[in-house]
Write a protein that holds these residues in place. Sequence first.
Motif, short mmCIF file in Angstrom:
data_model
loop_
_atom_site.label_atom_id
_atom_site.label_comp_id
_atom_site.label_asym_id
_atom_site.label_seq_id
_atom_site.Cartn_x
_atom_site.Cartn_y
_atom_site.Cartn_z
N HIS A 37 0.82 -1.21 0.00
CA HIS A 37 0.00 0.00 0.00
C HIS A 37 0.86 1.26 0.00
N ARG A 38 1.91 1.29 0.83
CA ARG A 38 2.77 2.47 0.90
C ARG A 38 3.53 2.70 -0.41
N LEU A 39 3.81 1.63 -1.14
CA LEU A 39 4.56 1.77 -2.39
C LEU A 39 3.68 2.12 -3.59
N PHE A 40 2.35 2.13 -3.42
CA PHE A 40 1.47 2.54 -4.53
C PHE A 40 1.75 3.97 -4.94
N GLU A 41 2.01 4.85 -3.97
CA GLU A 41 2.18 6.27 -4.26
C GLU A 41 3.47 6.57 -5.00
N GLU A 42 4.59 6.01 -4.49
CA GLU A 42 5.88 6.28 -5.12
C GLU A 42 6.92 5.31 -4.58
N LEU A 73 6.66 -8.91 -6.50
CA LEU A 73 5.78 -7.77 -6.26
C LEU A 73 6.55 -6.46 -6.10
N VAL A 74 7.78 -6.57 -5.62
CA VAL A 74 8.61 -5.40 -5.34
C VAL A 74 9.94 -5.59 -6.04
N GLU A 75 10.48 -4.48 -6.55
CA GLU A 75 11.83 -4.56 -7.09
C GLU A 75 12.72 -3.59 -6.33
N ARG A 76 13.96 -3.98 -6.24
CA ARG A 76 14.97 -3.25 -5.46
C ARG A 76 15.97 -2.66 -6.44
N GLU A 77 16.19 -1.35 -6.31
CA GLU A 77 17.16 -0.67 -7.19
C GLU A 77 18.21 0.03 -6.34
N VAL A 78 19.47 -0.26 -6.60
CA VAL A 78 20.55 0.43 -5.91
C VAL A 78 20.67 1.82 -6.52
N ARG A 87 16.30 1.86 -3.39
CA ARG A 87 14.92 2.33 -3.54
C ARG A 87 14.07 1.14 -3.94
N TYR A 88 12.90 1.04 -3.30
CA TYR A 88 11.97 -0.05 -3.57
C TYR A 88 10.76 0.49 -4.32
N SER A 89 10.31 -0.27 -5.31
CA SER A 89 9.12 0.11 -6.06
C SER A 89 8.34 -1.15 -6.38
N LEU A 90 7.11 -0.95 -6.79
CA LEU A 90 6.25 -2.08 -7.15
C LEU A 90 6.49 -2.48 -8.60
N THR A 91 6.43 -3.76 -8.85
CA THR A 91 6.42 -4.26 -10.21
C THR A 91 4.99 -4.16 -10.73
N GLU A 92 4.78 -4.52 -11.98
CA GLU A 92 3.41 -4.54 -12.51
C GLU A 92 2.55 -5.52 -11.72
N SER A 96 -0.79 -4.55 -9.62
CA SER A 96 -2.09 -5.19 -9.89
C SER A 96 -2.84 -5.53 -8.60
N LEU A 97 -2.18 -5.43 -7.46
CA LEU A 97 -2.84 -5.69 -6.17
C LEU A 97 -3.61 -4.47 -5.65
N GLU A 98 -3.52 -3.35 -6.33
CA GLU A 98 -4.16 -2.14 -5.82
C GLU A 98 -5.65 -2.33 -5.50
N PRO A 99 -6.46 -2.92 -6.38
CA PRO A 99 -7.88 -3.09 -6.01
C PRO A 99 -8.06 -4.04 -4.82
N VAL A 100 -7.19 -5.01 -4.67
CA VAL A 100 -7.29 -5.95 -3.55
C VAL A 100 -6.98 -5.22 -2.24
N ILE A 101 -5.89 -4.48 -2.23
CA ILE A 101 -5.48 -3.75 -1.02
C ILE A 101 -6.51 -2.67 -0.69
N GLU A 102 -7.01 -1.99 -1.69
CA GLU A 102 -8.03 -0.96 -1.48
C GLU A 102 -9.31 -1.59 -0.91
N SER A 103 -9.69 -2.75 -1.41
CA SER A 103 -10.87 -3.44 -0.87
C SER A 103 -10.65 -3.84 0.58
#
Length: 115
Positions: A37-42, A73-78, A87-92, A96-103
């Motif tokens: 959820h926290r990584l959805f924004e940035e 689900l997450v990718e790590r970039e040095v 820096r951690y970010s979400l993969t595609e 795709s979990l956004e509607p699940v987490i939002e629900s």
Amino acid sequence: MSETDEPLSVWCSGEEWCAITATATVLGKKWHPVIVHRLFEEPQGFNELKRSVDGISSKVLSDSLEDLDEYGLVEREVVSEKPFRVRYSLTERGRSLEPVIESMREWGQTHLAPA
């Protein structure tokens, strides 16, 4: 097909509810949905993510990020070597979990009360 496009390999007994239990295995740890959820924004660095996930220890965050990375689900970039920053970010797949987490959030707001 990229690695995150391939279905995750999970144990299944062949029952019709297998997809539910397999998804619960991926998201079932206490902090996994919150981190996603926290990584959805940035994308966020480790310390930034630790601050935004109030109450999580560094060890648990590190282990959770490793799990989420293994699930694709997450990718790590040095970002830099000196000082070492990641820096951690979400993969595609993670996105795709956004509607699940939002629900989950909406259900909790409707049916749960703070203790």
